[in-house]
Design a protein around this motif. Structure first.
Motif, mmCIF file in Angstrom:
data_model
loop_
_atom_site.group_PDB
_atom_site.id
_atom_site.type_symbol
_atom_site.label_atom_id
_atom_site.label_comp_id
_atom_site.label_asym_id
_atom_site.label_seq_id
_atom_site.Cartn_x
_atom_site.Cartn_y
_atom_site.Cartn_z
ATOM 1 N N GLN A 121 0.291 3.880 -3.835
ATOM 2 C CA GLN A 121 -0.228 5.237 -3.956
ATOM 3 C C GLN A 121 0.672 6.134 -4.784
ATOM 4 O O GLN A 121 0.276 7.228 -5.166
ATOM 5 C CB GLN A 121 -0.439 5.844 -2.575
ATOM 6 C CG GLN A 121 0.812 5.988 -1.758
ATOM 7 C CD GLN A 121 0.516 6.596 -0.404
ATOM 8 O OE1 GLN A 121 0.637 7.798 -0.243
ATOM 9 N NE2 GLN A 121 0.098 5.790 0.545
ATOM 10 N N TYR A 133 0.828 -1.203 0.000
ATOM 11 C CA TYR A 133 0.000 0.000 0.000
ATOM 12 C C TYR A 133 0.864 1.254 0.000
ATOM 13 O O TYR A 133 0.436 2.317 -0.465
ATOM 14 C CB TYR A 133 -0.934 -0.001 1.218
ATOM 15 C CG TYR A 133 -0.217 0.177 2.545
ATOM 16 C CD1 TYR A 133 -0.053 1.437 3.100
ATOM 17 C CD2 TYR A 133 0.306 -0.904 3.228
ATOM 18 C CE1 TYR A 133 0.613 1.614 4.309
ATOM 19 C CE2 TYR A 133 0.971 -0.755 4.437
ATOM 20 C CZ TYR A 133 1.119 0.504 4.970
ATOM 21 O OH TYR A 133 1.785 0.667 6.157
ATOM 22 N N ALA A 152 -12.012 4.729 8.012
ATOM 23 C CA ALA A 152 -10.719 4.186 7.601
ATOM 24 C C ALA A 152 -9.724 4.264 8.753
ATOM 25 O O ALA A 152 -8.881 5.162 8.805
ATOM 26 C CB ALA A 152 -10.192 4.942 6.381
ATOM 27 N N ARG A 155 -12.768 0.673 5.654
ATOM 28 C CA ARG A 155 -11.478 0.295 5.064
ATOM 29 C C ARG A 155 -10.420 0.230 6.167
ATOM 30 O O ARG A 155 -9.790 1.233 6.500
ATOM 31 C CB ARG A 155 -11.054 1.292 3.987
ATOM 32 C CG ARG A 155 -9.742 0.888 3.295
ATOM 33 C CD ARG A 155 -9.334 1.901 2.236
ATOM 34 N NE ARG A 155 -8.065 1.548 1.640
ATOM 35 C CZ ARG A 155 -7.894 0.712 0.622
ATOM 36 N NH1 ARG A 155 -8.947 0.101 0.102
ATOM 37 N NH2 ARG A 155 -6.698 0.451 0.129
ATOM 38 N N GLN A 181 -11.964 6.291 -2.801
ATOM 39 C CA GLN A 181 -12.820 6.484 -1.631
ATOM 40 C C GLN A 181 -13.024 7.969 -1.322
ATOM 41 O O GLN A 181 -14.072 8.344 -0.781
ATOM 42 C CB GLN A 181 -12.215 5.782 -0.419
ATOM 43 C CG GLN A 181 -12.036 4.278 -0.576
ATOM 44 C CD GLN A 181 -10.722 3.894 -1.230
ATOM 45 O OE1 GLN A 181 -9.992 4.736 -1.765
ATOM 46 N NE2 GLN A 181 -10.397 2.622 -1.195
ATOM 47 N N VAL A 215 -4.357 8.928 6.481
ATOM 48 C CA VAL A 215 -5.700 9.027 5.913
ATOM 49 C C VAL A 215 -6.337 10.373 6.256
ATOM 50 O O VAL A 215 -6.997 11.002 5.428
ATOM 51 C CB VAL A 215 -6.591 7.874 6.412
ATOM 52 C CG1 VAL A 215 -8.034 8.074 5.970
ATOM 53 C CG2 VAL A 215 -6.072 6.542 5.895
ATOM 54 N N HIS A 225 -6.787 -0.654 7.920
ATOM 55 C CA HIS A 225 -5.403 -0.624 7.469
ATOM 56 C C HIS A 225 -4.953 -2.039 7.088
ATOM 57 O O HIS A 225 -5.305 -3.014 7.761
ATOM 58 C CB HIS A 225 -4.522 -0.079 8.604
ATOM 59 C CG HIS A 225 -3.139 0.282 8.191
ATOM 60 N ND1 HIS A 225 -2.170 -0.665 7.918
ATOM 61 C CD2 HIS A 225 -2.538 1.482 8.027
ATOM 62 C CE1 HIS A 225 -1.043 -0.062 7.599
ATOM 63 N NE2 HIS A 225 -1.241 1.240 7.651
ATOM 64 N N TRP A 280 -5.980 2.950 -3.161
ATOM 65 C CA TRP A 280 -6.465 3.979 -2.250
ATOM 66 C C TRP A 280 -6.588 5.286 -3.016
ATOM 67 O O TRP A 280 -5.643 5.740 -3.630
ATOM 68 C CB TRP A 280 -5.472 4.115 -1.096
ATOM 69 C CG TRP A 280 -5.691 5.251 -0.153
ATOM 70 C CD1 TRP A 280 -4.816 6.271 0.106
ATOM 71 C CD2 TRP A 280 -6.811 5.485 0.687
ATOM 72 N NE1 TRP A 280 -5.337 7.123 1.054
ATOM 73 C CE2 TRP A 280 -6.570 6.662 1.430
ATOM 74 C CE3 TRP A 280 -8.032 4.824 0.878
ATOM 75 C CZ2 TRP A 280 -7.470 7.188 2.345
ATOM 76 C CZ3 TRP A 280 -8.941 5.340 1.794
ATOM 77 C CH2 TRP A 280 -8.654 6.500 2.521
#
Length: 411
Positions: A62, A58, A214, A251, A296, A310, A253, A293
């Motif tokens: 991004q 992750y 999240a 969502r 959302q 986040v 982690h 990601w």
């Protein structure tokens, strides 16, 4: 019991070694493009370095889209050190991937290419094997803006530059790092990820507002214990399910449960609650474990999250949000403009989430713009991506006049 645990660890280690050997053999026979080194003008000038396992992917995902934009101007490669990660990235990453398992392989890559800029998304100890080379500019880009102590780690001194989101990050480094010239060593790029359009993989009920919950993970030390799944999560989700007036995207982690079985079990409990309720609800109640990601942000009207990256990603949207208040007394919580001006949500108030959310959606929070400016600078469409590309090009080809972009594209 100790003997059993030791034997179990030995068996797991042996299994991992066998799997790695099989993966290396597969790469050698069937994925030789992972060793490709272009020549001439096509030689790589920029690298995105990822020495980690895929549980932390992750952090690199991004950056796919911003790096794709940069690759329109300069040849970009992803360098990975693990065979399992190399094979997984080969399937999902839109950029060329180079597998360099040993330091000799890294040296061969550096010697054959024209690397002038290497980006790092985390603090993996193997970063230092790449950073021993003096020629490229080594730049830490992290995997998100936050108020976690991670963001002012003394390790940042090892990099030539830190690409920070905005003035808040620069001030944070000035405050916490000794013998560090944050003005000279940081470049402010905003959050280029907000300038990417992501396709939503789910449909939602368009007649209802959508809430994104999240939470972060439980952390790997008491000072990083910001996760709210156990303290807030169940009663928050129960409240929204019972109300029935909100779509909910939950969502967690990706590392949830890595250090706390109870934390992982609560994630699974919430997953089952959502699945059961979704079958009969007019609202859309989603457990989101998709790889990407970003979509959302556009789909959600309000976000509830923890002290984490986040919070700052969503802050840049200007939409209302709540940041949960950690129940752990050992969690490091610093004073910050964001935490001071963004409403907090205590564990005790989670049962009243529906009414709190409705009130937040109905009111204007004028202080948000001031906070956004401080943390991200200009967030008008395209501004962050433009700054990221411009600052990157400066470190590769020298000073760039922004009005001259785009420059010559990579072959």
């Amino acid at each position: 019991m100790k003997v059993f645990n030791t034997l179990n660890r030995a068996a797991n280690y042996a299994g991992q070694r066998l799997a790695a050997r099989q993966q290396r053999q597969f790469i050698t026979r069937h994925a030789t493009e992972l060793f490709h080194t272009p020549v001439g003008d096509a030689r790589y000038k920029v690298a995105l370095y990822f020495a980690d396992e895929m549980v932390n992917a992750y952090q690199i995902r991004q950056w796919y889209e911003p790096m794709k934009r940069l690759a329109e101007f300069l040849p970009v490669v992803v360098i990975t050190r693990r065979p399992d990660s190399a094979l997984a990235l080969r399937e999902e990453c839109p950029l060329p991937v180079h597998y360099a398992p040993t330091i000799e392989d890294v040296e061969r890559l550096v010697d054959s290419q024209d690397l002038r800029l290497v980006f790092y998304v985390n603090q993996n100890i193997r970063n230092f094997q790449m950073m021993r080379f003096n020629e490229p500019n080594h730049v830490f880009i992290s995997h998100g803006e936050s108020e976690k102590a991670y963001m002012w780690s003394n390790q940042l001194k090892a990099y030539d530059y830190v690409f920070s989101a905005g003035q808040a990050a620069r001030d944070r480094l000035e405050l916490h790092l000794r013998n560090y010239d944050a003005q000279e060593r940081t470049r402010l790029i905003g959050r280029p990820q907000i300038d990417v359009s992501y396709l939503a993989p789910y449909s939602l009920n368009p007649s209802l507002p959508t809430v994104l919950y999240a939470p972060t993970w439980e952390g790997d030390r008491p000072s990083m214990n910001y996760g709210s799944v156990v303290s807030h999560g169940e009663q928050l989700v129960d409240a929204l399910i019972k109300d029935g007036g909100f779509n909910l995207i939950f969502r967690p982690h990706p590392r949830s449960g890595m250090n706390s079985a109870a934390y992982g079990q609560m994630v699974e409990k919430i997953r089952h609650k959502l699945a059961a309720a979704n079958a009969t609800s007019s609202a859309r109640l989603l457990f989101d474990d998709t790889a990407h990601w970003g979509w959302q942000w556009a789909e959600s009207d309000l976000c509830i999250t923890d002290i984490s990256a986040v919070a700052y990603d969503f802050l840049a949207t200007g939409k209302p949000m709540f940041v949960t208040k950690p129940v752990s007394k050992e969690a490091t919580v610093t004073d910050s403009p964001a935490l001071a001006k963004v409403p907090s949500l205590s564990a005790d108030a989670s049962h009243d989430a529906a009414s709190l959310i409705r009130a937040a959606l109905a009111e204007e929070n004028a202080s948000f713009r001031e906070v956004v400016d401080y943390y991200f600078g200009d967030v008008t469409a395209g501004a962050s991506m433009h700054r990221f590309i411009t600052e990157s090009l400066k470190l590769v080809v020298g000073e760039v006049q922004t009005q001259q972009l785009p420059i010559k594209k990579a072959a």
